[in-house]
Structures are given as C-alpha cells and as structure tokens.
Design an enzyme around this catalytic site. Sequence first.
Site, PDB file in Angstrom:
ATOM      1  N   ASP A 189     -13.108 -15.059  43.752  1.00 48.14           N
ATOM      2  CA  ASP A 189     -11.640 -15.523  43.726  1.00 48.14           C
ATOM      3  C   ASP A 189     -10.816 -14.904  42.679  1.00 48.14           C
ATOM      4  O   ASP A 189     -10.983 -15.087  41.404  1.00 48.14           O
ATOM      5  CB  ASP A 189     -12.037 -17.255  43.313  1.00 48.14           C
ATOM      6  CG  ASP A 189     -10.782 -17.844  42.961  1.00 48.14           C
ATOM      7  OD1 ASP A 189      -9.621 -17.467  43.084  1.00 48.14           O
ATOM      8  OD2 ASP A 189     -10.632 -18.828  42.701  1.00 48.14           O
ATOM      9  N   GLN A 192      -6.586 -15.250  39.662  1.00 53.09           N
ATOM     10  CA  GLN A 192      -5.886 -14.871  38.301  1.00 53.09           C
ATOM     11  C   GLN A 192      -6.528 -13.440  37.972  1.00 53.09           C
ATOM     12  O   GLN A 192      -5.820 -13.033  37.192  1.00 53.09           O
ATOM     13  CB  GLN A 192      -6.592 -15.938  37.281  1.00 53.09           C
ATOM     14  CG  GLN A 192      -6.580 -17.556  37.253  1.00 53.09           C
ATOM     15  CD  GLN A 192      -5.032 -17.767  37.131  1.00 53.09           C
ATOM     16  OE1 GLN A 192      -4.172 -17.048  36.513  1.00 53.09           O
ATOM     17  NE2 GLN A 192      -4.461 -18.893  37.802  1.00 53.09           N
TER      18      GLN A 192
HETATM   19  C1  LIG Z   1      -8.785 -19.307  39.881  1.00 49.54           C
HETATM   20  C2  LIG Z   1      -7.800 -19.861  40.892  1.00 49.54           C
HETATM   21  N1  LIG Z   1      -8.271 -19.947  42.001  1.00 49.54           N
HETATM   22  C3  LIG Z   1      -7.540 -20.499  43.134  1.00 49.54           C
HETATM   23  C4  LIG Z   1      -6.217 -20.964  42.873  1.00 49.54           C
HETATM   24  C5  LIG Z   1      -5.647 -21.342  44.242  1.00 49.54           C
HETATM   25  O1  LIG Z   1      -4.444 -20.789  44.479  1.00 49.54           O
HETATM   26  P1  LIG Z   1      -3.438 -20.993  45.735  1.00 49.54           P
HETATM   27  O2  LIG Z   1      -3.238 -22.293  45.202  1.00 49.54           O
HETATM   28  O3  LIG Z   1      -2.324 -20.156  45.581  1.00 49.54           O
HETATM   29  O4  LIG Z   1      -4.086 -20.868  46.910  1.00 49.54           O
HETATM   30  C6  LIG Z   1      -5.676 -20.797  41.890  1.00 49.54           C
HETATM   31  C7  LIG Z   1      -4.402 -21.534  41.605  1.00 49.54           C
HETATM   32  O5  LIG Z   1      -4.211 -21.899  40.446  1.00 49.54           O
HETATM   33  C8  LIG Z   1      -6.461 -20.529  40.709  1.00 49.54           C
HETATM   34  O6  LIG Z   1      -5.917 -20.212  39.362  1.00 49.54           O
END
Ligand SMILES: Cc1ncc(COP(=O)(O)O)c(C=O)c1O
Length: 400
Positions: A189, A192
């Site tokens: 993921d 960040q």
């Molecule tokens: C570590 C992390 N993963 C996933 C997400 C999800 O991102 P999105 O809402 O743009 O799909 C976020 C969003 O804050 C995040 O900080």
Amino acid sequence: MNEYRKDFPMLKQGYIYFNSASTALKPQIVIDASNEYYEKYSVNTNRGVDSLGYMVTNKYEQTRNKIAKFMNANANEIIFTRGTTSGLNLVARFFESAILEDDEIIVSIHEHHANFIPWQQLCMRKKAKLILVKTYRDGTVDLDDLKSKINFNTKIVALNHISNVFGGINPLKDIATIVHQYNAYFVVDGAQGIVHEQVDVKDLDIDFYAFSGHKIYGPTGVGVLYGKYSILENMEPAEYGGEMIDVVTLNKTTFKKPPYCFEAGTMMIAEVLGLGKAIDYIQSIGYSKMNEHVKQIRHYLIERLTQEIKDIQIYNRDIVDSNLITFNIKGIHSHDVASHLDSKKIIIRAGHHCASPLMEYLGVASTIRVSLAFYNTKEECNQLVGALKEVGDYLNVLFK
Ligand SMILES: Cc1ncc(COP(=O)(O)O)c(C=O)c1O
C-alpha cells in the site's frame, strides 16, 4: 520553499492546511491539465479513428509511460485505477480463486482499512487465516517476527510502505526478500509512501504497489496499481465491458493483454492527464528538497508543541523522517481540538485515520494528526501552536 506556495490556488483562500496526508493540495498546472482536456479535446480514448481521439489516446498512454519510468516499471505493468483503495481491492479480487482454506495472509495492525478489510474479507470468504505481524512503535514491521510467522501456507503479505498514522518507513526490499523465499506475493500500500520516497519497483522486487493521485498533488479519482507483468498475465479481469476485449462473439470473449484487460469502460481521462502533470511537478522540485523542508519544520513544530502545549502526548515524536505529528491533548477530545482549529481556518485531521484496529490496540478512540507538506511554513506552525494554546479556554466558553 515559499516560492512554491504561489502554485497552489487553495493557499490563496487563507487556509492553513495541515492535512496533506489525507489529500494534498493541487498545483495550478494539475488543475490546468484537467481543464484543458475538458475545454480543448474532450473526447474518448481508444475509440474511433478521429485525430482528436488519437491525440488524447497518445496523451493518456504517454502518461502511463511517464509513470512507468517514474517507478522503474514497464508501461504494461501500470494499471490506472480510482485510487489506492480500488487498486488493493483489485489485487484481492485477483487472488479470489487462488486463496484456499487454511492459506495465510499476513498484514500488520498499522494498515489503513484499505489494506486490511479486503484481506480480512477474503480470508473470511475462503476460511483462510489473517495473521498479524508484529510492528515497532513507528509502525514498521519486526522482520524477525515476520520470519517466524511466514511459511509455505502464506500466500500474500500486504503491508504499507509508510504508515498513515505514525509515519514509519517499512524496509520494503528486506521484506520482499523474505516473502519471496516462501513463494508468497508482496503487496504494498503505497498511498503515503510514494509521496515521500522514490519508488523503484524493480530494485525493491515488489509484486504489487498501489497509490492514489490525490495524495501526490494530483487529481482525485485516479490512482495506479503497479503489478509485475509475469503475475498480471495470469490474472482474470475483474470487470467486463468496453475496450478491454479482443474478440466478442455470442459464445465466447477474448481479452486484451494487461494492463488493458483491467481497464474496462471509459477511464478517468482528465484525471490521468492531471496525474501526469503532478509527477512532472514533483520531479521539478525533487523529493530531497521537499523532505528536507518538511523535516526542518516538523522538528521546529515538535519542539514548540512539547514545550508549550500542556498535557500533550505526541505518539511519534522520535520518527525523524516522517511528515506526520500524531498526538492527543489529555482531557480534550480530538474533535473539539479540530473544531477550534477549524474556526481559525486551520485544517488538521482528527479521528481514527481509517486505522481502527490500531486505535483499539493503542487504547484511544481517536488522535489528532498534523501532516506537513513542502508548502507549509514555520509561520503556519506558529499559528497552530497559538491556536492549540487556546483550546482549553475555547471549550470552557462553549460549555459554560
Ligand atoms: C496508508 C493509506 N492507504 C490507503 C489509503 C486510501 O487511499 P484512497 O482513499 O485514496 O483510496 C490511504 C488514505 O488515507 C492511506 O493513507
């Protein structure tokens, strides 16, 4: 870094924006790129034989090439998605039939819901086991614990690159080496992570890396899923429809090769073009310059908060390379702090940060998170400290 502030129209509205980890502000060139598409060549990609269509298709594909180069991937390994969430859900769907009863998927307590729930639900559907690897206080993985928990039943290890609560940076290359010794897949993921670090997917040997455009100064509604081509070519499409097909007859359909078989229907063209400009923008400044500035103002802000805000508990004080300051003020709910700051046009994040299992583990309902970006200034930090000093008084007046 003050010279860059003029690039961000939102900053001209008088806001002090400390919530870039939620979504970053957009520079004018990103906004212009999306607008230009709607104003000058607002046609679809890949359909028809008109010259505008060719031009837009070229721009769209050039952006794919640019992103591939940016991450040291091949263009056919870059899938445009709606964002990190949809990228990670797509990977979970890829593995729907491969995961069997008693298989194991490893995640950490520091995952955002987007990298936790898809795996939790997959495990529940398949009677597989969701295993938690131990983490240090900054959110990074304890490699010894990973080595002790991983085994040949482990099919997927899904971890963040950088935690959205504490900001610790996971050692992706070391994790990939461990994961691949057990023939498992490493899903990252990167929501960040890519904001702060140059990502070289080949060097890191990652299998999947998902990120969102809006956190790297690009538009909302667009993201990227990188997947190793040797894996992608064995995956089934998750959605069916226009443009992802090769030949369709009454009895049978064949599909295009990756990444096109994973991009069904009309895509978010304006947003993809905007994302391309966001990447140009980041590269024109450079990660090291952005990070150095953030490091300096974070250090300054932490010193002031520690010395001047009574009863503050900062959870990630010692993580030097983070852009996040996550804290609570004893006896005051984080939402009350956020409301007071809001009345001063200071925007921060208060809540569970889409990381409820972590909040439960920490024994807190919510925290305040200040996330810094290269466009923030010391003067803005001074104003934040000033406003935080008033929070207690503000509540006394409210509840008198
Ligand atoms: C570590 C992390 N993963 C996933 C997400 C999800 O991102 P999105 O809402 O743009 O799909 C976020 C969003 O804050 C995040 O900080």
